[in-house]
Design an enzyme around this catalytic site. Structure first.
Site, PDB file in Angstrom:
ATOM      1  N   SER A 173     -19.943 -12.927 -10.025  1.00  0.00           N
ATOM      2  CA  SER A 173     -19.769 -13.283  -8.697  1.00  0.00           C
ATOM      3  C   SER A 173     -21.007 -12.706  -7.775  1.00  0.00           C
ATOM      4  O   SER A 173     -21.428 -11.586  -8.062  1.00  0.00           O
ATOM      5  CB  SER A 173     -18.427 -13.168  -8.108  1.00  0.00           C
ATOM      6  OG  SER A 173     -18.389 -13.414  -6.688  1.00  0.00           O
ATOM      7  N   TYR A 222     -12.615  -5.813  -6.988  1.00  0.00           N
ATOM      8  CA  TYR A 222     -13.192  -6.881  -7.791  1.00  0.00           C
ATOM      9  C   TYR A 222     -14.870  -6.861  -7.552  1.00  0.00           C
ATOM     10  O   TYR A 222     -15.322  -7.269  -8.421  1.00  0.00           O
ATOM     11  CB  TYR A 222     -12.660  -8.070  -6.405  1.00  0.00           C
ATOM     12  CG  TYR A 222     -13.123  -9.503  -7.092  1.00  0.00           C
ATOM     13  CD1 TYR A 222     -12.708 -10.059  -8.311  1.00  0.00           C
ATOM     14  CD2 TYR A 222     -14.171 -10.116  -6.256  1.00  0.00           C
ATOM     15  CE1 TYR A 222     -13.274 -11.586  -8.704  1.00  0.00           C
ATOM     16  CE2 TYR A 222     -14.588 -11.522  -6.617  1.00  0.00           C
ATOM     17  CZ  TYR A 222     -13.950 -12.212  -7.672  1.00  0.00           C
ATOM     18  OH  TYR A 222     -14.579 -13.259  -8.156  1.00  0.00           O
TER      19      TYR A 222
HETATM   20  N1  LIG Z   1     -13.407 -19.491  -6.922  1.00  0.00           N
HETATM   21  C1  LIG Z   1     -14.424 -18.690  -6.323  1.00  0.00           C
HETATM   22  O1  LIG Z   1     -14.725 -18.898  -5.208  1.00  0.00           O
HETATM   23  C2  LIG Z   1     -15.042 -17.813  -7.452  1.00  0.00           C
HETATM   24  C3  LIG Z   1     -16.504 -17.012  -6.814  1.00  0.00           C
HETATM   25  C4  LIG Z   1     -17.108 -16.456  -7.313  1.00  0.00           C
HETATM   26  C5  LIG Z   1     -16.471 -15.845  -8.982  1.00  0.00           C
HETATM   27  N2  LIG Z   1     -15.630 -16.532  -9.483  1.00  0.00           N
HETATM   28  C6  LIG Z   1     -15.013 -16.162 -10.919  1.00  0.00           C
HETATM   29  O2  LIG Z   1     -14.811 -17.551 -11.280  1.00  0.00           O
HETATM   30  C7  LIG Z   1     -14.034 -17.218 -12.630  1.00  0.00           C
HETATM   31  C8  LIG Z   1     -13.020 -18.177 -12.536  1.00  0.00           C
HETATM   32  O3  LIG Z   1     -12.017 -17.940 -11.320  1.00  0.00           O
HETATM   33  P1  LIG Z   1     -11.405 -19.440 -10.567  1.00  0.00           P
HETATM   34  O4  LIG Z   1     -12.078 -19.397  -9.056  1.00  0.00           O
HETATM   35  O5  LIG Z   1     -11.542 -20.719 -11.424  1.00  0.00           O
HETATM   36  O6  LIG Z   1      -9.800 -18.771 -10.425  1.00  0.00           O
HETATM   37  P2  LIG Z   1      -8.453 -19.119 -10.978  1.00  0.00           P
HETATM   38  O7  LIG Z   1      -8.220 -20.700 -10.433  1.00  0.00           O
HETATM   39  O8  LIG Z   1      -7.475 -18.229 -10.206  1.00  0.00           O
HETATM   40  O9  LIG Z   1      -8.472 -19.161 -12.382  1.00  0.00           O
HETATM   41  C9  LIG Z   1      -8.528 -17.873 -12.865  1.00  0.00           C
HETATM   42  C10 LIG Z   1      -8.287 -17.889 -14.396  1.00  0.00           C
HETATM   43  O10 LIG Z   1      -8.359 -16.526 -14.936  1.00  0.00           O
HETATM   44  C11 LIG Z   1      -6.907 -16.103 -15.672  1.00  0.00           C
HETATM   45  N3  LIG Z   1      -6.325 -15.011 -15.597  1.00  0.00           N
HETATM   46  C12 LIG Z   1      -6.113 -14.084 -14.557  1.00  0.00           C
HETATM   47  N4  LIG Z   1      -5.850 -12.852 -15.067  1.00  0.00           N
HETATM   48  C13 LIG Z   1      -5.769 -12.836 -16.432  1.00  0.00           C
HETATM   49  C14 LIG Z   1      -5.143 -12.054 -17.361  1.00  0.00           C
HETATM   50  N5  LIG Z   1      -4.666 -10.875 -17.151  1.00  0.00           N
HETATM   51  N6  LIG Z   1      -5.438 -12.465 -18.794  1.00  0.00           N
HETATM   52  C15 LIG Z   1      -5.915 -13.824 -19.035  1.00  0.00           C
HETATM   53  N7  LIG Z   1      -6.142 -14.467 -18.163  1.00  0.00           N
HETATM   54  C16 LIG Z   1      -6.296 -14.280 -16.880  1.00  0.00           C
HETATM   55  C17 LIG Z   1      -5.995 -17.083 -14.895  1.00  0.00           C
HETATM   56  O11 LIG Z   1      -4.813 -17.341 -15.677  1.00  0.00           O
HETATM   57  P3  LIG Z   1      -3.419 -17.741 -14.975  1.00  0.00           P
HETATM   58  O12 LIG Z   1      -3.365 -19.150 -14.485  1.00  0.00           O
HETATM   59  O13 LIG Z   1      -2.441 -17.247 -16.080  1.00  0.00           O
HETATM   60  O14 LIG Z   1      -3.255 -16.556 -13.849  1.00  0.00           O
HETATM   61  C18 LIG Z   1      -6.594 -18.329 -14.641  1.00  0.00           C
HETATM   62  O15 LIG Z   1      -6.806 -18.984 -15.817  1.00  0.00           O
HETATM   63  C19 LIG Z   1     -13.270 -15.588 -12.124  1.00  0.00           C
HETATM   64  O16 LIG Z   1     -14.133 -14.924 -13.174  1.00  0.00           O
HETATM   65  C20 LIG Z   1     -13.775 -15.499 -10.842  1.00  0.00           C
HETATM   66  O17 LIG Z   1     -13.796 -14.285 -10.811  1.00  0.00           O
HETATM   67  C21 LIG Z   1     -14.812 -17.633  -8.585  1.00  0.00           C
END
Ligand SMILES: NC(=O)c1ccc[n+]([C@@H]2O[C@H](COP(=O)([O-])OP(=O)(O)OC[C@H]3O[C@@H](n4cnc5c(N)ncnc54)[C@H](OP(=O)(O)O)[C@@H]3O)[C@@H](O)[C@H]2O)c1
Length: 289
Positions: free
Chosen positions: A146, A174
């Site tokens: 990120s 984070y």
């Molecule tokens: N959204 C943004 O703006 C943004 C920006 C920069 C980077 N990112 C990165 O993008 C990636 C995907 O995030 P997203 O935005 O798609 O968020 P999201 O919709 O919240 O998805 C996160 C995923 O991670 C899983 N997860 C969380 N804790 C876990 C654990 N302890 N063990 C196994 N799985 C776990 C969640 O599973 P559950 O459903 O079981 O909780 C979910 O499947 C992440 O690495 C995030 O840091 C996102």
């Protein structure tokens, strides 16, 4: 769970956190590209709708398989890797996508929660799968980091990594975990040089997903500003790194489907090596717990 022991003729991808958000879109798009998928996550029930969607797209019952994975428990990470390895499948693509922000506490082995889930769990998973990735030469490891890594203004605060989350918002922790993602990918590119494995880290954009569900309520409007990307748009850079980025760009950090210079701390080769060595010690020490 029944897992096939036959080596697949399709390219094979394992994605963490593919039940929602960016990971879900990534999985569906890879299925459309003909990948056999392993979806590693916390809940079979919550992953089933993605598997159903992929089956409907491909018309094949065995094109997507759930693997249980709790990244906050290194025992679970080992079990997940074992479950994949016993299938005998090659591994062409590992996408370290799962992540949390704003949640507080420690992992089962006592690491700060964001660091433990976002970095250390993925570090161990990748390390355990590396022999299979090397056997499947031309393979890739893509780690979703990120732009928030830029908020880690002191680099890796080593003294805090084995303590509970200290901040009120969880955002500083984070940021450190995402800096660790980029340093990990940088060092992995060195460890895998000449092995046929390439590795990329990336910022997906600011994407409208559930990732901020744990940050304090008052901070959410700041995170969820208007003009966020859809998960479809947010998966583009992951897919670029997975399918198109040249192997000569292994080790680089991407944003908007292009290499981008990360913070000075994320370019620190000594810190990358130090983090790699420390992570190796931590994950193998944890075998005793
Ligand atoms: N959204 C943004 O703006 C943004 C920006 C920069 C980077 N990112 C990165 O993008 C990636 C995907 O995030 P997203 O935005 O798609 O968020 P999201 O919709 O919240 O998805 C996160 C995923 O991670 C899983 N997860 C969380 N804790 C876990 C654990 N302890 N063990 C196994 N799985 C776990 C969640 O599973 P559950 O459903 O079981 O909780 C979910 O499947 C992440 O690495 C995030 O840091 C996102």
């Amino acid at each position: 769970m029944s897992l096939s022991l036959n080596a697949s003729k399709k390219p094979v991808a394992l994605i963490t956190g593919a039940n929602v958000g960016i990971g879900r879109v990534t999985a569906v798009q890879l299925a459309k590209q003909g990948y056999q998928l392993f979806l590693a996550g916390r809940s079979a029930e919550r992953t089933q709708p993605v598997i159903d969607e992929i089956r409907a797209i491909t018309g094949q019952a065995d094109c997507a398989t759930f693997l249980p994975l709790q990244l906050d428990d290194l025992v679970s990470v080992r079990q997940c890797a074992d479950m994949f390895l016993v299938t005998g499948q090659p591994l062409h693509l590992l996408i370290n996508n799962a992540g949390l922000a704003g949640a507080k506490g420690v992992t089962r082995q006592g690491f700060e929660l964001a660091f433990g889930v976002n970095h250390l769990g993925h570090f161990l998973l990748t390390h355990l799968l590396l022999p299979r990735l090397k056997e499947s030469a031309g393979s890739r490891v893509v780690t979703v980091a990120s732009r928030a890594h830029m908020l880690a203004r002191r680099g890796i605060p080593w003294e805090t990594l084995q303590r509970p989350t200290a901040s009120m918002t969880g955002v500083p922790e984070y940021a450190v975990s995402k800096l660790a993602n980029i340093l990990f990918s940088l060092q992995l590119s060195k460890e895998t040089q000449g092995t046929g494995v390439s590795t990329y880290s990336l910022h997906p954009g600011v994407v409208d997903t559930e990732v901020w569900r744990e940050v304090p309520r008052w901070l959410r409007p700041v995170m969820k500003w208007r003009g966020m990307l859809t998960p479809e748009e947010g998966a583009k850079t992951t897919l670029h790194c997975a399918l198109q980025a040249p192997v000569t760009q292994s080790g680089l950090y991407f944003d908007k489907c292009q290499p981008k210079t990360p913070s000075k701390f994320a370019l620190d080769a000594m810190a990358a090596k130090q983090l790699w060595d420390a992570s190796m010690n931590w994950v193998y020490q944890s075998e005793q717990t």
